[in-house]
Enzyme design. Sequence first.
Site, PDB file in Angstrom:
ATOM      1  CG  HIS A  17      -1.883  -1.016   1.404  1.00 23.00           C
ATOM      2  ND1 HIS A  17      -1.924  -1.870   2.480  1.00 23.00           N
ATOM      3  CD2 HIS A  17      -2.928  -1.380   0.610  1.00 23.00           C
ATOM      4  CE1 HIS A  17      -2.939  -2.709   2.352  1.00 23.00           C
ATOM      5  NE2 HIS A  17      -3.567  -2.438   1.221  1.00 23.00           N
ATOM      6  CE  LYS A  41     -11.354  -9.291   2.035  1.00 24.43           C
ATOM      7  NZ  LYS A  41     -10.047  -9.097   1.469  1.00 24.43           N
ATOM      8  NE  ARG A  92      -2.774  -7.493  -4.451  1.00 24.69           N
ATOM      9  CZ  ARG A  92      -3.496  -7.827  -3.409  1.00 24.69           C
ATOM     10  NH1 ARG A  92      -2.937  -7.951  -2.246  1.00 24.69           N
ATOM     11  NH2 ARG A  92      -4.790  -8.049  -3.506  1.00 24.69           N
ATOM     12  CB  SER A 130      -4.070  -6.710   4.598  1.00 23.36           C
ATOM     13  OG  SER A 130      -3.701  -5.439   4.152  1.00 23.36           O
TER      14      SER A 130
END
Length: 164
Positions: A17, A41, A92, A130
């Site tokens: 990030h 989530k 990504r 993450s």
Amino acid sequence: MAIAIYPGSFDPITHGHIDIARRARKLFSRLVIAVVANPQKNSLFTLGERVTLTRQALDEEGLGDIEVTSFDGLLVECARAHHADAIVRGLRANSDFEYEFQMALANRDLAPEYESVFFMTAGNYSFLASSMVKEVASYGGDVSKFVPRSVDAALRARLRREKP
Ligand code: PNS
């Protein structure tokens, strides 16, 4: 120059990030990182913690001029509130594309005035997420090269406390 908003869950912020934020900061006169209140989530860190960790991480990395805010509701409303011109996201692997494409089209449908701008991840961060950091840390693995120092410390403290 334009204003950009970089939204996400940031649960927690990683070097991936930060790399995107650093590069986006060069192109925009103002960059605002917007931490979503209710991630899709379950989050490990509360909203307040995610905002604080993001702020600390940016300061640690010499990016003190990037603003940090939080938002609840639609991203385009947050973009409007900050007079943003663009929405920044990182890309990504191929697997990110479909989700990002759908989100960009939804946002454009909601508010055509905001342009979504995508930054390709740096090769060495292409696997970094993450969720991966949390998983490795939860098994006691070393994540210090994936996250800033303050985040590493917060992960250690949180996961140690959560062990039965
Ligand atoms: O880091 P993430 O979890 O991939 O970030 C996703 C985020 C926060 C950018 C996205 O879930 C979002 O924008 N949520 C706010 C609700 C919204 O505006 N939805 C419409 C676009 S699909």
